[in-house]
Motif scaffolding. Structure first.
Motif, PDB file in Angstrom:
ATOM      1  N   ILE A   1      41.100 -18.825 -41.062  1.00 33.62           N
ATOM      2  CA  ILE A   1      41.878 -17.615 -40.756  1.00 33.62           C
ATOM      3  C   ILE A   1      43.377 -17.921 -40.832  1.00 33.62           C
ATOM      4  O   ILE A   1      44.157 -17.173 -41.419  1.00 33.62           O
ATOM      5  CB  ILE A   1      41.505 -17.069 -39.369  1.00 33.62           C
ATOM      6  N   ALA A   2      43.787 -19.045 -40.220  1.00 36.34           N
ATOM      7  CA  ALA A   2      45.202 -19.423 -40.238  1.00 36.34           C
ATOM      8  C   ALA A   2      45.672 -19.707 -41.664  1.00 36.34           C
ATOM      9  O   ALA A   2      46.785 -19.330 -42.046  1.00 36.34           O
ATOM     10  CB  ALA A   2      45.421 -20.648 -39.348  1.00 36.34           C
ATOM     11  N   PHE A   3      44.826 -20.348 -42.452  1.00 35.59           N
ATOM     12  CA  PHE A   3      45.190 -20.660 -43.838  1.00 35.59           C
ATOM     13  C   PHE A   3      45.394 -19.383 -44.649  1.00 35.59           C
ATOM     14  O   PHE A   3      46.370 -19.262 -45.403  1.00 35.59           O
ATOM     15  CB  PHE A   3      44.099 -21.513 -44.485  1.00 35.59           C
ATOM     16  N   ILE A   4      44.499 -18.424 -44.504  1.00 34.53           N
ATOM     17  CA  ILE A   4      44.618 -17.160 -45.235  1.00 34.53           C
ATOM     18  C   ILE A   4      45.876 -16.414 -44.820  1.00 34.53           C
ATOM     19  O   ILE A   4      46.618 -15.885 -45.660  1.00 34.53           O
ATOM     20  CB  ILE A   4      43.363 -16.292 -45.009  1.00 34.53           C
ATOM     21  N   LEU A   5      46.142 -16.384 -43.506  1.00 38.21           N
ATOM     22  CA  LEU A   5      47.338 -15.708 -43.011  1.00 38.21           C
ATOM     23  C   LEU A   5      48.599 -16.365 -43.547  1.00 38.21           C
ATOM     24  O   LEU A   5      49.537 -15.681 -43.985  1.00 38.21           O
ATOM     25  CB  LEU A   5      47.345 -15.717 -41.483  1.00 38.21           C
ATOM     26  N   LEU A   6      48.620 -17.694 -43.553  1.00 42.89           N
ATOM     27  CA  LEU A   6      49.776 -18.409 -44.076  1.00 42.89           C
ATOM     28  C   LEU A   6      49.975 -18.117 -45.561  1.00 42.89           C
ATOM     29  O   LEU A   6      51.102 -17.898 -46.017  1.00 42.89           O
ATOM     30  CB  LEU A   6      49.591 -19.913 -43.861  1.00 42.89           C
ATOM     31  N   ALA A   7      48.886 -18.087 -46.320  1.00 45.22           N
ATOM     32  CA  ALA A   7      48.972 -17.816 -47.751  1.00 45.22           C
ATOM     33  C   ALA A   7      49.528 -16.419 -48.012  1.00 45.22           C
ATOM     34  O   ALA A   7      50.352 -16.220 -48.913  1.00 45.22           O
ATOM     35  CB  ALA A   7      47.592 -17.964 -48.396  1.00 45.22           C
ATOM     36  N   VAL A   8      49.101 -15.441 -47.220  1.00 43.19           N
ATOM     37  CA  VAL A   8      49.584 -14.067 -47.379  1.00 43.19           C
ATOM     38  C   VAL A   8      51.083 -13.989 -47.123  1.00 43.19           C
ATOM     39  O   VAL A   8      51.843 -13.392 -47.906  1.00 43.19           O
ATOM     40  CB  VAL A   8      48.816 -13.111 -46.439  1.00 43.19           C
ATOM     41  N   VAL A   9      51.533 -14.594 -46.017  1.00 42.47           N
ATOM     42  CA  VAL A   9      52.961 -14.563 -45.688  1.00 42.47           C
ATOM     43  C   VAL A   9      53.769 -15.310 -46.746  1.00 42.47           C
ATOM     44  O   VAL A   9      54.865 -14.885 -47.125  1.00 42.47           O
ATOM     45  CB  VAL A   9      53.206 -15.167 -44.289  1.00 42.47           C
ATOM     46  N   LEU A  10      53.225 -16.407 -47.257  1.00 43.44           N
ATOM     47  CA  LEU A  10      53.921 -17.166 -48.296  1.00 43.44           C
ATOM     48  C   LEU A  10      54.108 -16.338 -49.561  1.00 43.44           C
ATOM     49  O   LEU A  10      55.193 -16.339 -50.161  1.00 43.44           O
ATOM     50  CB  LEU A  10      53.139 -18.444 -48.609  1.00 43.44           C
ATOM     51  N   VAL A  11      53.076 -15.619 -49.966  1.00 39.49           N
ATOM     52  CA  VAL A  11      53.172 -14.764 -51.152  1.00 39.49           C
ATOM     53  C   VAL A  11      54.223 -13.678 -50.927  1.00 39.49           C
ATOM     54  O   VAL A  11      55.065 -13.415 -51.811  1.00 39.49           O
ATOM     55  CB  VAL A  11      51.804 -14.134 -51.483  1.00 39.49           C
ATOM     56  N   LEU A  12      54.211 -13.056 -49.768  1.00 37.25           N
ATOM     57  CA  LEU A  12      55.171 -11.990 -49.468  1.00 37.25           C
ATOM     58  C   LEU A  12      56.600 -12.517 -49.472  1.00 37.25           C
ATOM     59  O   LEU A  12      57.504 -11.885 -50.029  1.00 37.25           O
ATOM     60  CB  LEU A  12      54.846 -11.360 -48.108  1.00 37.25           C
ATOM     61  N   SER A  13      56.810 -13.683 -48.851  1.00 36.18           N
ATOM     62  CA  SER A  13      58.158 -14.246 -48.783  1.00 36.18           C
ATOM     63  C   SER A  13      58.653 -14.670 -50.165  1.00 36.18           C
ATOM     64  O   SER A  13      59.826 -14.488 -50.498  1.00 36.18           O
ATOM     65  CB  SER A  13      58.191 -15.436 -47.829  1.00 36.18           C
ATOM     66  N   THR A  14      57.756 -15.220 -50.979  1.00 36.80           N
ATOM     67  CA  THR A  14      58.130 -15.654 -52.327  1.00 36.80           C
ATOM     68  C   THR A  14      58.524 -14.461 -53.183  1.00 36.80           C
ATOM     69  O   THR A  14      59.499 -14.512 -53.944  1.00 36.80           O
ATOM     70  CB  THR A  14      56.963 -16.419 -52.980  1.00 36.80           C
ATOM     71  N   ARG A  15      57.759 -13.365 -53.058  1.00 38.11           N
ATOM     72  CA  ARG A  15      58.096 -12.158 -53.815  1.00 38.11           C
ATOM     73  C   ARG A  15      59.444 -11.587 -53.384  1.00 38.11           C
ATOM     74  O   ARG A  15      60.240 -11.156 -54.224  1.00 38.11           O
ATOM     75  CB  ARG A  15      56.998 -11.108 -53.617  1.00 38.11           C
ATOM     76  N   LYS A  16      59.711 -11.611 -52.081  1.00 33.69           N
ATOM     77  CA  LYS A  16      60.984 -11.078 -51.596  1.00 33.69           C
ATOM     78  C   LYS A  16      62.143 -11.925 -52.094  1.00 33.69           C
ATOM     79  O   LYS A  16      63.179 -11.388 -52.530  1.00 33.69           O
ATOM     80  CB  LYS A  16      60.994 -11.035 -50.068  1.00 33.69           C
ATOM     81  N   GLU A  17      62.011 -13.259 -52.046  1.00 32.04           N
ATOM     82  CA  GLU A  17      63.060 -14.140 -52.526  1.00 32.04           C
ATOM     83  C   GLU A  17      63.311 -13.929 -54.019  1.00 32.04           C
ATOM     84  O   GLU A  17      64.455 -13.965 -54.482  1.00 32.04           O
ATOM     85  CB  GLU A  17      62.690 -15.602 -52.253  1.00 32.04           C
ATOM     86  N   LYS A  18      62.253 -13.705 -54.779  1.00 27.33           N
ATOM     87  CA  LYS A  18      62.393 -13.467 -56.214  1.00 27.33           C
ATOM     88  C   LYS A  18      63.161 -12.183 -56.484  1.00 27.33           C
ATOM     89  O   LYS A  18      64.031 -12.129 -57.359  1.00 27.33           O
ATOM     90  CB  LYS A  18      61.012 -13.400 -56.862  1.00 27.33           C
ATOM     91  N   LYS A  19      62.863 -11.145 -55.695  1.00 32.93           N
ATOM     92  CA  LYS A  19      63.577  -9.866 -55.859  1.00 32.93           C
ATOM     93  C   LYS A  19      65.058 -10.017 -55.522  1.00 32.93           C
ATOM     94  O   LYS A  19      65.922  -9.452 -56.195  1.00 32.93           O
ATOM     95  CB  LYS A  19      62.941  -8.798 -54.978  1.00 32.93           C
ATOM     96  N   VAL A  20      65.330 -10.801 -54.469  1.00 33.83           N
ATOM     97  CA  VAL A  20      66.738 -11.017 -54.072  1.00 33.83           C
ATOM     98  C   VAL A  20      67.480 -11.746 -55.181  1.00 33.83           C
ATOM     99  O   VAL A  20      68.616 -11.380 -55.534  1.00 33.83           O
ATOM    100  CB  VAL A  20      66.795 -11.837 -52.754  1.00 33.83           C
ATOM    101  N   ARG A  21      66.871 -12.783 -55.761  1.00 35.67           N
ATOM    102  CA  ARG A  21      67.501 -13.519 -56.857  1.00 35.67           C
ATOM    103  C   ARG A  21      67.765 -12.619 -58.055  1.00 35.67           C
ATOM    104  O   ARG A  21      68.816 -12.682 -58.694  1.00 35.67           O
ATOM    105  CB  ARG A  21      66.662 -14.717 -57.265  1.00 35.67           C
ATOM    106  N   GLN A  22      66.788 -11.774 -58.374  1.00 34.96           N
ATOM    107  CA  GLN A  22      66.933 -10.880 -59.519  1.00 34.96           C
ATOM    108  C   GLN A  22      68.048  -9.865 -59.300  1.00 34.96           C
ATOM    109  O   GLN A  22      68.785  -9.529 -60.236  1.00 34.96           O
ATOM    110  CB  GLN A  22      65.601 -10.160 -59.789  1.00 34.96           C
TER     111      GLN A  22
END
Length: 251
Positions: free
Chosen positions: A227-248
């Motif tokens: 459960i913790a691994f899945i939650l961490l993976a979800v937050v990681l994907v969301l944060s990575t997408r947000k950082e990519k949008k900020v860079r763009q």
């Protein structure tokens, strides 16, 4: 001339959320290795540190920040922290209080060496391998210290897992307040928050997996870890997408 790339995660709200979830995962995974699998603390210590050494080798050799690799290494440091704390208390008989003092001394020594060499212990950005090596050593000591402190609250002071989480959450709240109302070093506050998010996540992991009679939910450690691994993976994907949008948007 090629610009040298940063190697570590930027400290944002996503960073702290993932850090707390990673500590929960590290606690449940560490107990799974030593207790559920029956490997014991010595073998568990050897296994987790072998994995950690391999991950840190690839992390430090990597030419740039790779989110999945970085956070897998963070999980490994929290898992190792669980094994270190349990080994010092249950196998070596030092107790959580003495173990915490030893780990404090280790952390301060690493930070002192880092500062003596660079005259700076900023945690972002980090581009040099020697700075990153001391960064990860400080993280290992911090996570081990946080684990020992959390265990001290529940085992020595007799607090329940929820009470232990409340105490550490209160300390984190004080650190956040100090960030906004004082001029204390952000680096100092970072390491304080980094240490105390470890017992916060660890006590929550214990709450999920420990027996009901001890104040836990008695969830199987492998389920809690998943459960913790899945939650961490979800937050990681969301944060990575947000950082990519900020860079763009900046580009």
């Amino acid at each position: 001339m090629n610009k040298v790339a940063n190697k570590v995660a930027k400290v944002t709200i996503f960073f702290w959320i993932m850090k707390i979830v990673a500590t929960t995962l590290g606690e449940t995974a560490g107990d799974f290795i030593s207790m559920t699998l029956g490997l014991g603390y010595y073998v568990g210590f050897a296994v987790t540190f072998a994995i950690l050494a391999i991950l840190l080798f690839f992390q430090i050799q990597s030419p740039r920040y790779l989110p999945a690799l970085y956070w897998t290494a963070i999980i490994a440091t929290t898992t190792a922290g669980t094994e270190v704390s349990d080994l010092m208390d249950r196998s070596l008989g030092l107790g959580y209080a003495a173990g915490s003092l030893i780990l404090v001394a280790g952390l301060l020594s690493v930070l002192a060496i880092w500062y003596y060499r660079d005259r700076d212990i900023s945690v972002y950005p980090i581009v040099r391998k020697d700075a990153e090596t001391t960064y990860w050593l400080a993280i290992v000591f911090s996570n081990s210290l946080g684990t020992a402190f959390g265990d001290f609250l529940t085992s020595n002071l007799g607090l329940s897992y929820i009470q232990g989480a409340f105490v550490t959450a209160s300390v984190i709240g004080v650190v956040i307040a100090l960030h906004y109302v004082t001029k204390l070093s952000d680096t100092l506050l970072f390491w304080l928050a980094f240490i105390f998010t470890r017992p916060f996540g660890a006590t929550f992991g214990d709450f999920l997996t420990k027996p009901v009679k001890d104040g836990g939910l008695s969830m199987p450690r492998e389920y809690a870890s998943a459960i913790a691994f899945i939650l961490l993976a979800v937050v990681l994907v969301l944060s990575t997408r947000k950082e990519k949008k900020v860079r763009q948007s900046v580009e």
